[in-house]
Enzyme design. Structure first.
Site, PDB file in Angstrom:
ATOM      1  N   ASP A 119     -95.370  46.961 -67.417  1.00  0.00           N
ATOM      2  CA  ASP A 119     -94.220  46.059 -67.347  1.00  0.00           C
ATOM      3  C   ASP A 119     -94.086  45.547 -65.922  1.00  0.00           C
ATOM      4  O   ASP A 119     -94.179  46.316 -64.955  1.00  0.00           O
ATOM      5  CB  ASP A 119     -92.943  46.790 -67.758  1.00  0.00           C
ATOM      6  CG  ASP A 119     -91.809  45.820 -68.045  1.00  0.00           C
ATOM      7  OD1 ASP A 119     -92.045  44.846 -68.777  1.00  0.00           O
ATOM      8  OD2 ASP A 119     -90.697  46.032 -67.547  1.00  0.00           O
ATOM      9  N   GLU A 193     -83.688  44.188 -71.779  1.00  0.00           N
ATOM     10  CA  GLU A 193     -84.413  43.301 -70.875  1.00  0.00           C
ATOM     11  C   GLU A 193     -85.144  42.282 -71.740  1.00  0.00           C
ATOM     12  O   GLU A 193     -86.053  42.636 -72.490  1.00  0.00           O
ATOM     13  CB  GLU A 193     -85.398  44.067 -69.989  1.00  0.00           C
ATOM     14  CG  GLU A 193     -84.690  44.943 -68.964  1.00  0.00           C
ATOM     15  CD  GLU A 193     -85.623  45.510 -67.909  1.00  0.00           C
ATOM     16  OE1 GLU A 193     -86.858  45.411 -68.079  1.00  0.00           O
ATOM     17  OE2 GLU A 193     -85.127  46.058 -66.914  1.00  0.00           O
ATOM     18  N   ASP A 227     -87.457  45.335 -73.464  1.00  0.00           N
ATOM     19  CA  ASP A 227     -87.718  46.622 -72.821  1.00  0.00           C
ATOM     20  C   ASP A 227     -86.373  47.299 -72.558  1.00  0.00           C
ATOM     21  O   ASP A 227     -85.783  47.162 -71.495  1.00  0.00           O
ATOM     22  CB  ASP A 227     -88.498  46.413 -71.522  1.00  0.00           C
ATOM     23  CG  ASP A 227     -89.151  47.687 -71.033  1.00  0.00           C
ATOM     24  OD1 ASP A 227     -89.474  48.551 -71.869  1.00  0.00           O
ATOM     25  OD2 ASP A 227     -89.357  47.823 -69.816  1.00  0.00           O
ATOM     26  N   GLN A 234     -82.173  55.800 -65.175  1.00  0.00           N
ATOM     27  CA  GLN A 234     -83.148  55.202 -64.271  1.00  0.00           C
ATOM     28  C   GLN A 234     -82.699  55.303 -62.811  1.00  0.00           C
ATOM     29  O   GLN A 234     -83.506  55.613 -61.922  1.00  0.00           O
ATOM     30  CB  GLN A 234     -83.375  53.739 -64.647  1.00  0.00           C
ATOM     31  CG  GLN A 234     -84.392  53.016 -63.782  1.00  0.00           C
ATOM     32  CD  GLN A 234     -84.526  51.550 -64.151  1.00  0.00           C
ATOM     33  OE1 GLN A 234     -83.867  51.069 -65.062  1.00  0.00           O
ATOM     34  NE2 GLN A 234     -85.388  50.839 -63.449  1.00  0.00           N
ATOM     35  N   GLU A 354     -77.206  42.267 -65.140  1.00  0.00           N
ATOM     36  CA  GLU A 354     -76.891  41.038 -64.417  1.00  0.00           C
ATOM     37  C   GLU A 354     -75.683  40.317 -65.020  1.00  0.00           C
ATOM     38  O   GLU A 354     -74.825  39.808 -64.298  1.00  0.00           O
ATOM     39  CB  GLU A 354     -78.092  40.099 -64.428  1.00  0.00           C
ATOM     40  CG  GLU A 354     -79.335  40.646 -63.772  1.00  0.00           C
ATOM     41  CD  GLU A 354     -80.535  39.805 -64.147  1.00  0.00           C
ATOM     42  OE1 GLU A 354     -80.782  38.803 -63.456  1.00  0.00           O
ATOM     43  OE2 GLU A 354     -81.202  40.154 -65.140  1.00  0.00           O
TER      44      GLU A 354
END
Length: 406
Positions: A119, A193, A227, A234, A354
């Site tokens: 990725d 994503e 994804d 994370q 975002e």
């Protein structure tokens, strides 16, 4: 009213003879087989090829696309040309109709056996937004290496799943900066994503890099990709080695792989480079390496973003060159993702990280306020590309519903 036939398509249908993406399907309890989408039907490609005497019928009769992927570009072109003839020449239409199944009466499966999964992080707008969120005091939002090479990580191929597969909320360690110690539990910052995935057909020899100009000899086509990301897991685990459990639990791909040949009219020049590139990545004199793909992101039936793929700084050919420049080999079925696709505008961001600015600006949806995904939320990515004479090329969809973990 008579049943619609696969050949009675309205003008401008995004899955007409100009498209013909490949997938794997099964009618009822029958074995899986290679299919080609035409309108709202799927053609049994192997059975049709066998009836019409194609020398490539054996490549289309198995349970995955991998034999076809491994056959190489000359064969890909021959098979596509034959399929186009069969669905456009009336002499073959009786055979086509015999081997057509309505999409609503079949099951769709992961179309290829995934080799390795990589990725990338190829959107300047996405990387800049992430930098501003997590490094607000830095003089520049991008890391020093970002405009010199496509940044990527190796993911987990065993958890790549086909559209429609539920996504189980992952658990793991998480720790906010102010917390005294980490805790274990379900992710509370589950995200998406919106990406495009590229499917490798022909492998390469270990120790030999794949140059930019060889991209089309190795990559068969593309698909949509989500994804899924556990941002809290994370954030705690990724220093210093990068994504691990926050990414490896699920990656969803569309059921259809669109061959590169169907996207010739969608090729565009990528954004201007403002840093000189090393020779193996320098595409200044290469054919246009970008793609004009129009993506939409839906949450519970509401469109929340429309990311444009034209803004991607790094191209698919550059990502492939970077993957192999150290001598790493390619295998049939390798998949690499573009990374989150985001544009310059607020309504063009391809992740909730975002869109909500890490939860500071929640989205107001009909199903309620959202900072990150809740159990029961359904996410759908859709996309299309401009084709010849203005006819859109459909790229299908990636659909997934979040379900609670055990």
């Amino acid at each position: 009213m008579p049943e619609p036939t696969p050949l009675a398509l309205p003008e401008g249908h995004p899955f007409g003879p100009h498209n013909l993406p490949y997938g794997v399907f099964s009618p009822g309890d029958a074995p899986r087989r290679v299919g080609v989408r035409l309108g709202d039907h799927v053609l049994d490609a192997g059975s049709l090829a066998a009836e019409l005497g194609s020398p490539h019928a054996a490549l289309l009769t198995g349970p995955t696309l991998n034999p076809l992927l491994a056959a190489g570009r000359p064969v890909w072109s021959e098979v596509r040309a034959a399929l186009t003839t069969w669905v456009t020449d009336p002499v073959h239409h009786p055979a086509v109709e015999r081997h057509a199944h309505p999409l609503g009466e079949v099951s769709l499966h992961l179309p290829f056996e995934v080799g390795d999964y990589v990725d990338f992080y190829a959107s300047e707008h996405h990387a800049s937004n992430v930098g501003r969120i997590f490094r607000p005091d830095a003089p520049t939002p991008l890391t020093p290496n970002w405009k010199h090479l496509p940044i990527g990580y190796h993911g987990r191929s065993g958890t790549v799943v086909v559209s429609g597969t539920d996504v189980v909320r992952p658990s793991g360690q998480r720790k906010a900066p102010a917390d005294p110690a980490p805790v274990f539990g379900p992710s509370v910052k589950l995200d998406i994503e919106a990406e495009v995935g590229f499917v490798v057909g022909v492998g390469s020899e270990r120790g030999r890099a794949v140059p930019l100009e060889a991209y089309r000899e190795h990559v068969f086509g593309l698909c949509l990709l989500n994804d899924w990301s556990a941002r809290d897991i994370q954030a705690w685990e990724y220093v210093p080695l990068g994504p691990f459990l926050g990414k490896s639990f699920a990656t969803s791909v569309s059921a259809w792989v669109t061959p590169l040949e169907a996207l010739e009219t969608a090729r565009v020049v990528p954004p201007a480079r403002d840093e000189a590139l090393l020779p193996y990545l320098d595409d200044s004199s290469a054919e246009p390496g970008g793609y004009d793909l129009r993506i939409s992101v839906e949450i519970n039936g509401e469109v929340v973003s429309e990311p444009p793929f034209t803004t991607m700084y790094w191209t698919a050919a550059q990502m492939l060159a970077q993957t192999t420049v150290n001598g790493a080999s390619l295998r049939t079925g390798d998949l690499y993702g573009s990374g989150t696709v985001s544009g310059a505008e607020a309504g063009q961001r391809g992740s909730l990280l975002e869109l909500t600015w890490n939860g500071e600006r929640p989205l107001e949806l009909g199903s309620g306020e959202r900072s990150f995904l809740e159990d029961g939320d359904e996410v759908v990515l859709r996309a299309w590309a401009p084709g010849a004479q203005g006819v859109p090329v459909g790229l299908g969809e990636v659909r997934g519903t979040v379900v609670p973990g055990a």
